[in-house]
Design a protein around this motif. Structure first.
Motif, PDB file in Angstrom:
ATOM      1  N   LEU A 277       0.861  -1.174   0.000  1.00 40.91           N
ATOM      2  CA  LEU A 277       0.000   0.000   0.000  1.00 40.91           C
ATOM      3  C   LEU A 277       0.903   1.232   0.000  1.00 40.91           C
ATOM      4  N   ARG A 278       0.766   2.048  -1.039  1.00 42.00           N
ATOM      5  CA  ARG A 278       1.581   3.258  -1.137  1.00 42.00           C
ATOM      6  C   ARG A 278       0.941   4.338  -0.272  1.00 42.00           C
ATOM      7  N   THR A 279       1.676   4.802   0.717  1.00 39.06           N
ATOM      8  CA  THR A 279       1.132   5.759   1.673  1.00 39.06           C
ATOM      9  C   THR A 279       1.895   7.063   1.589  1.00 39.06           C
ATOM     10  N   ARG A 280       1.150   8.165   1.505  1.00 36.52           N
ATOM     11  CA  ARG A 280       1.761   9.495   1.506  1.00 36.52           C
ATOM     12  C   ARG A 280       1.177  10.260   2.685  1.00 36.52           C
ATOM     13  N   VAL A 281       2.045  10.712   3.572  1.00 36.69           N
ATOM     14  CA  VAL A 281       1.640  11.446   4.773  1.00 36.69           C
ATOM     15  C   VAL A 281       2.115  12.881   4.629  1.00 36.69           C
ATOM     16  N   THR A 282       1.178  13.821   4.704  1.00 39.94           N
ATOM     17  CA  THR A 282       1.523  15.229   4.597  1.00 39.94           C
ATOM     18  C   THR A 282       0.930  15.981   5.779  1.00 39.94           C
ATOM     19  N   GLY A 283       1.546  17.098   6.097  1.00 42.22           N
ATOM     20  CA  GLY A 283       1.080  17.926   7.195  1.00 42.22           C
ATOM     21  C   GLY A 283       0.773  19.336   6.737  1.00 42.22           C
ATOM     22  N   LYS A 284      -0.316  19.883   7.228  1.00 41.23           N
ATOM     23  CA  LYS A 284      -0.667  21.265   6.959  1.00 41.23           C
ATOM     24  C   LYS A 284      -0.519  22.035   8.275  1.00 41.23           C
TER      25      LYS A 284
END
Length: 113
Positions: free
Chosen positions: A4-11
Motif C-alpha cells: 500500500l503506497r502511503t503518503r503522509v503530509t502535514g498542513k
C-alpha cells in the motif's frame, strides 16, 4: 504483490519520522486484515488549527474502491487512531458486501406464497 503506497503530509505542522512510520505501519496492517489485495494508495493529511488536530485519510484500492475518513482530536496520534478505526470499518463492510454468502455456488431459494 506490491505494498500500500502511503503518503503522509502535514498542513501547518511538521510530521515527524516517528508519526509517519506509525501511520504507514498501522494503515498497512489495518487494510491488510480486511482487503483481499493490499495494493492501492493512501493519502493521509494531518492539519492543525489552534489546539485541534484533524486527520483525513483518502484510500484508493486497486479494486477501484475509494473511501474517506476523518477525525479530530487534541493529539495527532489519537486523531489518527479514530480515523483508522473508521476506515477499517468501511473496508470491512465493503469486504462483507462483496463476499458470496451462498454455500457452494447455490442460487438463493425463492419464497412461494
Amino acid at each position: 504483490m506490491t505494498e500500500l503506497r502511503t503518503r503522509v503530509t502535514g498542513k501547518n505542522l511538521d510530521v515527524g519520522d516517528a508519526l509517519r512510520g506509525k501511520i504507514e505501519e498501522d494503515l498497512s496492517k489495518g487494510i491488510a486484515k480486511y482487503a483481499s489485495s493490499r495494493d492501492g494508495e493512501a493519502n493521509v493529511i494531518i492539519s492543525k488549527e489552534r489546539h485541534l488536530y484533524t486527520v483525513d485519510i483518502h484510500l484508493h484500492l486497486d479494486s477501484k474502491v475509494k473511501m474517506e475518513a476523518s477525525a479530530d482530536a487534541d493529539d495527532p496520534h489519537a486523531a489518527f487512531a479514530v480515523a483508522l478505526d473508521k476506515i477499517e470499518k468501511r473496508v470491512r463492510r465493503n469486504k462483507r458486501k462483496l463476499k458470496d454468502h451462498h454455500p457452494h455456488g447455490q442460487a438463493p431459494r425463492e419464497v412461494t406464497e
